[in-house]
Write an enzyme that holds these catalytic residues in place. Sequence first.
Site, mmCIF file in Angstrom:
data_model
loop_
_atom_site.group_PDB
_atom_site.id
_atom_site.type_symbol
_atom_site.label_atom_id
_atom_site.label_comp_id
_atom_site.label_asym_id
_atom_site.label_seq_id
_atom_site.Cartn_x
_atom_site.Cartn_y
_atom_site.Cartn_z
ATOM 1 N N CYS A 99 63.228 57.627 9.410
ATOM 2 C CA CYS A 99 62.153 56.637 9.329
ATOM 3 C C CYS A 99 62.292 55.772 8.072
ATOM 4 O O CYS A 99 62.862 56.207 7.080
ATOM 5 C CB CYS A 99 60.803 57.325 9.256
ATOM 6 S SG CYS A 99 60.560 58.534 10.526
ATOM 7 N N LYS A 116 71.139 57.619 10.374
ATOM 8 C CA LYS A 116 72.146 57.491 9.319
ATOM 9 C C LYS A 116 71.843 58.373 8.125
ATOM 10 O O LYS A 116 72.732 58.949 7.525
ATOM 11 C CB LYS A 116 72.217 56.024 8.880
ATOM 12 C CG LYS A 116 73.238 55.744 7.799
ATOM 13 C CD LYS A 116 74.644 55.827 8.355
ATOM 14 C CE LYS A 116 75.700 55.762 7.284
ATOM 15 N NZ LYS A 116 76.962 56.387 7.740
HETATM 16 C C1 F6R Z 1 78.187 62.328 10.743
HETATM 17 C C2 F6R Z 1 77.456 62.083 9.507
HETATM 18 C C3 F6R Z 1 76.549 63.159 9.016
HETATM 19 C C4 F6R Z 1 76.349 63.043 7.494
HETATM 20 C C5 F6R Z 1 75.282 64.028 7.019
HETATM 21 C C6 F6R Z 1 75.139 64.004 5.506
HETATM 22 O O1 F6R Z 1 79.060 61.291 11.047
HETATM 23 O O2 F6R Z 1 77.529 61.032 8.940
HETATM 24 O O3 F6R Z 1 77.017 64.418 9.352
HETATM 25 O O4 F6R Z 1 77.548 63.314 6.855
HETATM 26 O O5 F6R Z 1 74.065 63.710 7.616
HETATM 27 O O6 F6R Z 1 74.774 62.740 5.047
HETATM 28 P P1 F6R Z 1 74.966 62.298 3.546
HETATM 29 O O7 F6R Z 1 76.434 62.256 3.270
HETATM 30 O O8 F6R Z 1 74.316 60.965 3.454
HETATM 31 O O9 F6R Z 1 74.296 63.347 2.700
#
Ligand code: F6R
Length: 606
Positions: free
Chosen positions: A2, A601
Site C-alpha cells: 500500500c 514490489k
Molecule cells: C522477487 C523479489 C522479492 C524481494 C523481497 C525482498 O523477485 O523481488 O523476493 O527480493 O521481497 O525485498 P527487498 O530486497 O526490497 O528487501
Amino acid sequence: MCGIFWYKWKTHNIKDVLLTWLKRLEYRGYDSAGMAFLKKWEVKVVKALGKVANLEEKLRNITIDNSFEAGMAHTRWATHGGVTLENTHPHWDSGQSIFLVHNWIIENFKELKQELTKKGYSFYSQTDTEVIAKLLEDNKKDTLLKTVESVLPLLEGAYALLIFSKDFPDEMVAVRFGSPLVIGFNDQKEIFFSSDTQALAGFADKVIFLDDGDVVGVKGNDFVIKSNGKLISKAIEKIDVESLKAEKWDFPHYMLKEIFEQPEVLKNVFRGRVDFKSKTLHADAFRELDKLDIQRIVFIASWTSYHAWIVAARWFEDLVGLDTGVEIGSEFVYKNFKVKPTDLYVFISQSGETADSIEALKLVQAKGGKTFGIVNVVWSTIARVTDMGMFTRAGTEVGVASTKAFVAQLGTLLLVALYLAYKNGIAKPEFDKIIEDLAAIPTKIEEILYRENANIKDIAYQLVDYYNFFFLGRHYQLPIAMEGSLKFKEITYLHSEAYPAWELKHGPLALIDEKNPSILIAPNDLMLEHNISTLEEVRARKGKVVVITDSQAIKGDWNIKIPSTNRFLYPFLTVVVSQLLAYHAAQKLWREIDKPRNLAKSVTVK
Ligand code: F6R
C-alpha cells in the site's frame, strides 16, 4: 504494498498530482485505489477496483476545481478484507467528517471493533482502518491533532496514517509508527506526505524523514512535529530528484529494460570503489569495517535478497575464511539469538523497507549488535537505521520481479568480501586475478544479452508447454537455481522448485519423467563432474534438461551457452540467463510481467 499520499494545493492541479503519484506507486500494490479531495465543509471521495486507470476513468466525469485545497490518495494491497470498494481507502467515520488513509496493520483492531460495536458504532468495511476512523470519532477533541494524539495510545501494531476532517478544514495530521513516511517540500512552499520518497520526483526536492512515533500536525501553511508528546525539530534534507526518475524507453517491459541495464549497473557498483589498474578497493564503509574485529557475519534478508546472501556467504567463507550465518528476516525474528561483539549483522534489501528485515534489524540493535546495510533505495529505513553500509547503486527498479537489484547486491557484496579477504591475507595473485576477471563481467553479461538471448527465448517458448520445473545447482549455483526458480514461478505462474542437485535422489527424483523438465546450472567450475552425474541421473528417468554451461563436456536436450570466467564469478552470468528464461516464458504466456498477480514490489507489512 500500500502507499499513502497527501498534497496541499498551491500551484499544481490536485487531481493530476494525486493521479501521477498513484501511477508511480501502482507497482507496489494494486488491488484497488482511492482518493479524497477536501475543501471547507466538503469532501469528495472516488474509489475504483483494479488498476489506477480505472480510477482515472471515473475521475474524468468528476470536476475537482481549484476550490479543493487538499487531497489524499491510497493504493491498496488487500490484507484485512477482500478486494471491494467498501474496503478501499480512504475510510471515514459515521458522520463522514473524518477521512483517512492508512498503511500497514492495526493488530488489536478486532478488540477495538468489538468495543466500538458495543457503544453502538456500525461498520461498512472489514478493514482495520475504518476502526481508526470510528475511534477518532469516539474521542473527538477541539483540534484534529489532539483528537489523533488521544487515539494513538489505543492502537497496537505498526502503521502510517494521513488524516483530515471536514470539522477542522485547515488541519491535517500524519503519523509514522513502523511504516515509512516522509514530508516533501518544494520552492513553491507546497507540502506533500508520501510513503515513498521516490514518488515525489518532480514535485518535491527537499524532505523530512519521519521516525517511528512522530506525529505531524499541519495547520494552514505551518506544521509541527511531535514525538512522545513533545515538540521536536527535524532537518530538511535535499534529495536528488533526477536520480528518482525511472523511464521504460523502448522496452516492452520494465523487467526486460532492467535485465539489459545490468552491465551498466555493475559498472556503477564498481565506479570509484575498484581501481582495476592498481587492483585496490576503496569505500568509506571499508574504513568503518577496519575498526571492527569481525569473526562471524550473519546475513539477514528476504527472498531474492536472501539468494544474494547465500552467494555472498560462500564468498565470505571461501575468500575471507569467516564463519557465516544466513537468515530469512521473517524467521529470524522468532529466534532466541545471541549477539557477540565479534559478530557483524548484514541486512540486504533492495527497497530498504521490507518489514521483516526492519523488525530483525531492530531486534539485533536492541541486543547491541553491529549492523551493516546493503541497500538500493537511498532514503529508505534500513539505509538510515543501520550503523554503516553501502548502497548498491542499481537505480530505480520498477519491475516487481527483482533483477538488476540482485546483480548489484552481488557486486556490492563481492567488494566487501574482497576487501576483507585482502585484509585477512588472501594470496595476492588470486586476489589480483579475481579483480581482473571482475572487470570483464559487464562485457560477459552483454555477450549473454546480445548473443544468447534469441536462443534463450526459443527454449523458453518451448518450455511453456510443460507445467512443472526443477532448477538444479550446486554450491555457488544453488542460490542461483533458487533465484531462477523464484523468477520463473513469480512471473510465469508455472510451478517450479529449486533443489541442490544431489538432493534429487533424496525425494524429488520420484517426479522426474518426460513431463517435468529440469534446468541444470552447470558452469565449468569445481562442480562440473558432479553436475554431469546429475544430468545422467535425470536423463535415465527420461527427464528433459536445459543445461546452462560454458563446458563442452555436458550436453542437455537444450543448451544455453555462457562465457567462461573465474569460478567465483559465474553467479553474475548464470543468473542473467535464468532471468531471461523466466522473462521470455512469461511473455509467451502473456503474463503481466511487471506486475505479477498477488505480488508487491516492496513488502512493508508483516
Ligand atoms: C522477487 C523479489 C522479492 C524481494 C523481497 C525482498 O523477485 O523481488 O523476493 O527480493 O521481497 O525485498 P527487498 O530486497 O526490497 O528487501
